[in-house]
Design a protein around this motif. Structure first.
Motif, mmCIF file in Angstrom:
data_model
loop_
_atom_site.group_PDB
_atom_site.id
_atom_site.type_symbol
_atom_site.label_atom_id
_atom_site.label_comp_id
_atom_site.label_asym_id
_atom_site.label_seq_id
_atom_site.Cartn_x
_atom_site.Cartn_y
_atom_site.Cartn_z
ATOM 1 N N PRO A 85 0.785 -1.234 0.000
ATOM 2 C CA PRO A 85 0.000 0.000 0.000
ATOM 3 C C PRO A 85 0.817 1.283 0.000
ATOM 4 C CG PRO A 85 -1.021 -1.588 1.454
ATOM 5 C CD PRO A 85 0.300 -2.180 1.012
ATOM 6 N N ASP A 86 1.893 1.353 0.791
ATOM 7 C CA ASP A 86 2.667 2.602 0.810
ATOM 8 C C ASP A 86 3.417 2.814 -0.508
ATOM 9 O OD1 ASP A 86 4.337 0.444 1.535
ATOM 10 O OD2 ASP A 86 5.678 1.742 2.697
ATOM 11 N N GLN A 87 3.895 1.747 -1.134
ATOM 12 C CA GLN A 87 4.545 1.873 -2.446
ATOM 13 C C GLN A 87 3.523 2.274 -3.512
ATOM 14 O OE1 GLN A 87 6.111 -2.098 -2.621
ATOM 15 N NE2 GLN A 87 8.174 -1.421 -2.068
ATOM 16 N N ALA A 88 2.324 1.699 -3.423
ATOM 17 C CA ALA A 88 1.260 2.040 -4.383
ATOM 18 C C ALA A 88 0.896 3.516 -4.255
ATOM 19 C CB ALA A 88 0.037 1.164 -4.156
ATOM 20 N N LEU A 89 0.766 3.997 -3.031
ATOM 21 C CA LEU A 89 0.418 5.401 -2.803
ATOM 22 C C LEU A 89 1.485 6.321 -3.380
ATOM 23 C CD1 LEU A 89 -1.301 7.669 -1.566
ATOM 24 C CD2 LEU A 89 -0.121 7.246 0.617
ATOM 25 N N ARG A 90 2.753 6.030 -3.087
ATOM 26 C CA ARG A 90 3.830 6.903 -3.560
ATOM 27 C C ARG A 90 3.947 6.873 -5.075
ATOM 28 N NH1 ARG A 90 6.380 10.132 -5.293
ATOM 29 N NH2 ARG A 90 8.264 11.133 -4.559
ATOM 30 N N GLU A 91 3.794 5.687 -5.678
ATOM 31 C CA GLU A 91 3.868 5.595 -7.140
ATOM 32 C C GLU A 91 2.674 6.311 -7.778
ATOM 33 O OE1 GLU A 91 4.159 2.267 -10.655
ATOM 34 O OE2 GLU A 91 5.108 1.816 -8.729
ATOM 35 N N TRP A 92 1.510 6.196 -7.162
ATOM 36 C CA TRP A 92 0.333 6.909 -7.684
ATOM 37 C C TRP A 92 0.550 8.417 -7.620
ATOM 38 C CZ3 TRP A 92 -3.438 10.321 -6.021
ATOM 39 C CH2 TRP A 92 -4.544 10.463 -6.871
ATOM 40 N N MET A 93 1.177 8.883 -6.553
ATOM 41 C CA MET A 93 1.480 10.311 -6.436
ATOM 42 C C MET A 93 2.389 10.746 -7.588
ATOM 43 S SD MET A 93 1.936 10.318 -2.282
ATOM 44 C CE MET A 93 2.684 11.912 -2.089
ATOM 45 N N ASP A 94 3.356 9.914 -7.950
ATOM 46 C CA ASP A 94 4.225 10.228 -9.094
ATOM 47 C C ASP A 94 3.427 10.299 -10.388
ATOM 48 O OD1 ASP A 94 6.620 10.484 -7.707
ATOM 49 O OD2 ASP A 94 7.135 8.356 -7.927
ATOM 50 N N ARG A 95 2.483 9.391 -10.563
ATOM 51 C CA ARG A 95 1.646 9.408 -11.775
ATOM 52 C C ARG A 95 0.797 10.676 -11.818
ATOM 53 N NH1 ARG A 95 -0.295 3.358 -13.433
ATOM 54 N NH2 ARG A 95 1.772 2.430 -13.257
ATOM 55 N N LEU A 96 0.279 11.077 -10.676
ATOM 56 C CA LEU A 96 -0.508 12.300 -10.615
ATOM 57 C C LEU A 96 0.369 13.503 -10.984
ATOM 58 C CD1 LEU A 96 -3.220 13.679 -9.953
ATOM 59 C CD2 LEU A 96 -2.431 13.839 -7.573
ATOM 60 N N ALA A 97 1.587 13.524 -10.484
ATOM 61 C CA ALA A 97 2.514 14.621 -10.806
ATOM 62 C C ALA A 97 2.822 14.643 -12.297
ATOM 63 C CB ALA A 97 3.799 14.487 -9.997
ATOM 64 N N ARG A 98 3.101 13.467 -12.882
ATOM 65 C CA ARG A 98 3.371 13.396 -14.329
ATOM 66 C C ARG A 98 2.174 13.907 -15.112
ATOM 67 N NH1 ARG A 98 5.591 8.629 -13.262
ATOM 68 N NH2 ARG A 98 3.852 7.405 -14.018
ATOM 69 N N TYR A 99 0.988 13.505 -14.696
ATOM 70 C CA TYR A 99 -0.224 13.973 -15.367
ATOM 71 C C TYR A 99 -0.313 15.500 -15.290
ATOM 72 C CZ TYR A 99 -5.031 15.306 -16.054
ATOM 73 O OH TYR A 99 -6.151 15.953 -16.486
ATOM 74 N N ALA A 100 -0.126 16.037 -14.090
ATOM 75 C CA ALA A 100 -0.250 17.484 -13.897
ATOM 76 C C ALA A 100 0.771 18.255 -14.727
ATOM 77 C CB ALA A 100 -0.102 17.832 -12.412
ATOM 78 N N MET A 101 1.977 17.755 -14.820
ATOM 79 C CA MET A 101 3.039 18.489 -15.512
ATOM 80 C C MET A 101 2.991 18.317 -17.027
ATOM 81 S SD MET A 101 4.534 20.121 -13.162
ATOM 82 C CE MET A 101 3.069 20.143 -12.153
#
Length: 192
Positions: A85-101
């Motif tokens: 779960p913690d790895q999934a959360l952090r990787e999802w945060m990276d995907r959200l950042a990539r999407y935003a940028m």
């Protein structure tokens, strides 16, 4: 007789729609003013097919945005199936950042297509809130984050993503911000 909105699209109609969305995403990300006729041509559909799916620029831009937000949201459950779960959360945060940028051009198209920004927030809020809730719950259940963090808390904590210049060194800036958020979520976790 016109098709009902609830009726599923025929497979060829669905492929046309998806092709239009893919081309529109690429074109609108590059240029907020991309001509609709160019999008239709590159998607390999006629004007009639295009306008049957998207009667105007605003409808197209909002659907591209909705589709992209849903892709980011859907990644949460996919990541939880294959990662802690913690790895999934952090990787999802990276995907959200990539999407935003990487969607800075799409943001400009959204701004030009509509002034109803409240509608845009509501369009993204449902899928992203559900994804965040899923990830937070999974982490809270295994004790990797502090208890009681709400999706609203999380979204406020990462709001700095939207302040990062997408044309600068956004990967480093976003990574540092998201690591800080992750550290804050872990502080006070029962499993620590």
């Amino acid at each position: 007789m016109p098709e009902k909105k609830d009726t599923p699209l025929r497979s060829d109609a669905q492929r046309n729609r998806e092709r239009i969305l893919e081309v529109a995403l690429a074109e609108l990300t590059c240029s907020a003013d991309a001509p609709l006729s160019t999008i239709a041509k590159k998607a390999g559909v006629g004007q009639g097919t295009f306008y049957r799916n998207f009667p105007n620029r605003e409808a197209l831009v909002l659907e591209v945005y909705r589709y992209e937000v849903q892709q980011v949201a859907d990644a949460a459950a996919q990541l939880l199936r294959t990662r802690a779960p913690d790895q999934a959360l952090r990787e999802w945060m990276d995907r959200l950042a990539r999407y935003a940028m990487t969607k800075a051009g799409l943001a400009e198209a959204l701004h030009k297509a509509t002034s109803a920004h409240g509608g845009l927030v509501r369009l993204a809020r449902g899928p992203l809130t559900s994804a965040v809730a899923l990830l937070l719950t999974a982490n809270e259940e295994v004790g990797t984050i502090r208890p009681g963090v709400t999706p609203d808390d999380f979204m406020l904590a990462i709001a700095g993503l939207w302040q990062i210049d997408p044309h600068g060194d956004w990967q480093r800036c976003a990574g540092r911000l998201l690591d800080l958020v992750m550290d804050g979520l872990r502080a006070g976790a029962p499993g620590r």
